[in-house]
Design a protein around this motif. Structure first.
Motif, short mmCIF file in Angstrom:
data_model
loop_
_atom_site.label_atom_id
_atom_site.label_comp_id
_atom_site.label_asym_id
_atom_site.label_seq_id
_atom_site.Cartn_x
_atom_site.Cartn_y
_atom_site.Cartn_z
N ALA A 7 5.69 1.86 68.17
CA ALA A 7 4.32 1.56 67.74
C ALA A 7 3.30 1.96 68.80
O ALA A 7 2.23 2.47 68.48
CB ALA A 7 4.19 0.08 67.42
N ASP A 8 3.62 1.74 70.06
CA ASP A 8 2.70 2.09 71.15
C ASP A 8 3.01 3.45 71.75
O ASP A 8 2.37 3.86 72.71
CB ASP A 8 2.77 1.02 72.25
N GLY A 9 3.98 4.16 71.21
CA GLY A 9 4.41 5.44 71.77
C GLY A 9 3.29 6.43 72.02
O GLY A 9 3.12 6.89 73.15
N PRO A 10 2.49 6.79 71.00
CA PRO A 10 1.42 7.77 71.23
C PRO A 10 0.39 7.31 72.26
O PRO A 10 -0.04 8.10 73.09
CB PRO A 10 0.79 7.93 69.85
N ALA A 11 0.03 6.03 72.24
CA ALA A 11 -0.93 5.52 73.22
C ALA A 11 -0.34 5.59 74.63
O ALA A 11 -1.03 5.96 75.58
CB ALA A 11 -1.34 4.09 72.87
N GLU A 12 0.93 5.23 74.76
CA GLU A 12 1.59 5.29 76.06
C GLU A 12 1.67 6.73 76.55
O GLU A 12 1.43 7.02 77.72
CB GLU A 12 2.98 4.68 75.99
N LEU A 13 2.00 7.65 75.65
CA LEU A 13 2.07 9.07 76.04
C LEU A 13 0.71 9.57 76.51
O LEU A 13 0.64 10.32 77.50
CB LEU A 13 2.56 9.93 74.88
N ASN A 14 -0.35 9.17 75.84
CA ASN A 14 -1.70 9.60 76.26
C ASN A 14 -2.02 9.09 77.65
O ASN A 14 -2.57 9.83 78.48
CB ASN A 14 -2.75 9.11 75.26
N GLU A 15 -1.71 7.84 77.93
CA GLU A 15 -1.98 7.28 79.25
C GLU A 15 -1.11 7.92 80.32
O GLU A 15 -1.57 8.22 81.42
CB GLU A 15 -1.80 5.76 79.25
N LEU A 16 0.16 8.13 80.00
CA LEU A 16 1.06 8.79 80.95
C LEU A 16 0.58 10.21 81.23
O LEU A 16 0.62 10.68 82.37
CB LEU A 16 2.49 8.79 80.43
#
Length: 60
Positions: A7-16
């Motif tokens: 669920a948080d994958g895309p948001a985490e990828l953007n921050e990373l």
């Protein structure tokens, strides 16, 4: 972080991605290299591809 938590994958990828680009732009050695490696590990857990955030000309 577990690969099942998508669920948080895309948001985490953007921050990373943002953090990784900052570290690479600083062109420093030492701790920043370790952080980029840790980011690659997280990206690999999220996507299965540790190079997903690397620009085409970037090599590990």
């Amino acid at each position: 972080m577990q690969s099942g938590d998508t669920a948080d994958g895309p948001a985490e990828l953007n921050e990373l991605n943002r953090l990784c680009r900052y570290l690479i732009s600083e062109k420093t050695r030492g701790p920043s290299r370790q952080l980029v490696d840790a980011i690659d590990n997280c990206v690999e857990q999220l996507t299965g591809d540790r190079t997903k955030l690397h620009p085409g000309s970037f090599s590990i």
